[in-house]
Design an enzyme around this catalytic site. Structure first.
Site: not given
Length: 312
Positions: A227, A275
């Protein structure tokens, strides 16, 4: 009834797939004509502020992702079980990313790319895999799968987690007292931790300064596929520029999409991906959550339920 409330993905496609696998059980989307009180399951990703409004009969929240940090921060999150996505396909994709970047950095891609640009023939020999320690932060499903796929390549493997773990072929560290010894022996640091208040900002100057500096010519390396909230980006920029870090692979960021103004774009020893390390595949996701719903309706226990106290 199942309600879909997913953002930034093709909600219509997911809904159509669920309607086929759960038929005749009703599946609805936002904007359909239905009574919110009839919703027993909500399949959710990046929920809007009104996502749970009126869902007085809700029994289970189904999270499209393995990480639930954004969901846990929702101000109106109902007090019902949350089931996160745990799937072999997702684990395989994450491990593919980790193995690719670990091996790239182990073989000193940054150095040889610079040599190529300079047309410089310099026969530097990287250390053997057995002389290189890959330290993995986070030993959940993803961390253990990464270990399983790195082990045959011959790397020395260590891990760090919140609570003690025992994994064959891995030197395991745990807790606050184990963090510094873990870092001191690590050449390539891989972050696969869940994002919690305790792990927020863990990739910072203090952490980088404790990594081993005796193995890699350019310095230790970090890989973050967890993250963006785990990293202090100003610290990473500084560490890459002053030699504290030899290189970094970053798949996640504090702000996404990564703004054009970010200095990361121009740092040659920083490898950026948008991502995409692991994705919740629609086919496997529908199969997984269909089974979850069917088992729950039949009175069987839920799997992979989030521990709200731990945050994962």
């Amino acid at each position: 009834m199942m309600l879909l409330h997913v953002t930034d993905v093709d909600e219509a496609s997911w809904a159509e797939s669920f309607r086929k696998t759960l038929a005749p059980y009703p599946v609805v989307r936002r904007g359909d004509d239905f009574d919110p009180a009839d919703v027993r399951y909500i399949f959710v990703w990046k929920p809007q502020p009104d996502a749970f409004d009126g869902l007085t009969g809700l029994e289970v929240i189904l999270s499209r992702g393995a990480g639930v940090d954004a969901l846990m921060q929702h101000p109106k999150l109902p007090d019902v079980p949350i089931v996160r996505f745990v799937d072999e396909d997702l684990s395989q994709r994450m491990s593919d990313y980790v193995v690719a970047h670990v091996t790239m950095h182990h073989r000193q891609y940054t150095r040889f790319h610079r040599d190529q640009q300079a047309r410089r023939w310099s026969q530097y020999y990287p250390p053997a895999a057995s002389e290189t320690t890959v330290g993995i932060m986070g030993m959940g499903v993803l961390g253990q799968d990464a270990v399983r796929r790195l082990k045959p390549l011959g790397f020395s493997l260590t891990s760090w987690s919140r609570t003690p773990k025992a994994v064959e072929g891995v030197e395991c560290f745990a807790g606050e007292e184990g963090f510094e010894p873990f870092l001191n022996g690590t050449d390539i640091l891989v972050n696969l931790l869940p994002l919690t208040p305790d792990t927020t900002g863990i990739l910072n100057t203090e952490t980088f300064s404790k990594l081993r500096r005796s193995s890699f010519e350019g310095g230790p390396v970090i890989i973050n596929a967890a993250r963006g909230g785990h990293q202090r980006e100003a610290d990473i920029v500084k560490a890459l520029n002053d030699g504290t870090l030899g290189a970094a692979s970053l798949d996640v960021f504090e702000v996404e999409p990564l703004p054009p103004s970010s200095p990361f774009w121009e740092i040659e020893n920083c490898y950026i991906t948008p991502h995409i390390a692991a994705i919740s595949d629609e086919k496997s996701g529908v199969r997984y959550f269909t089974q979850v719903v069917e088992d729950h309706r039949a009175g069987r226990p839920l799997i992979n339920v989030v521990d709200r106290d731990r945050g994962y």
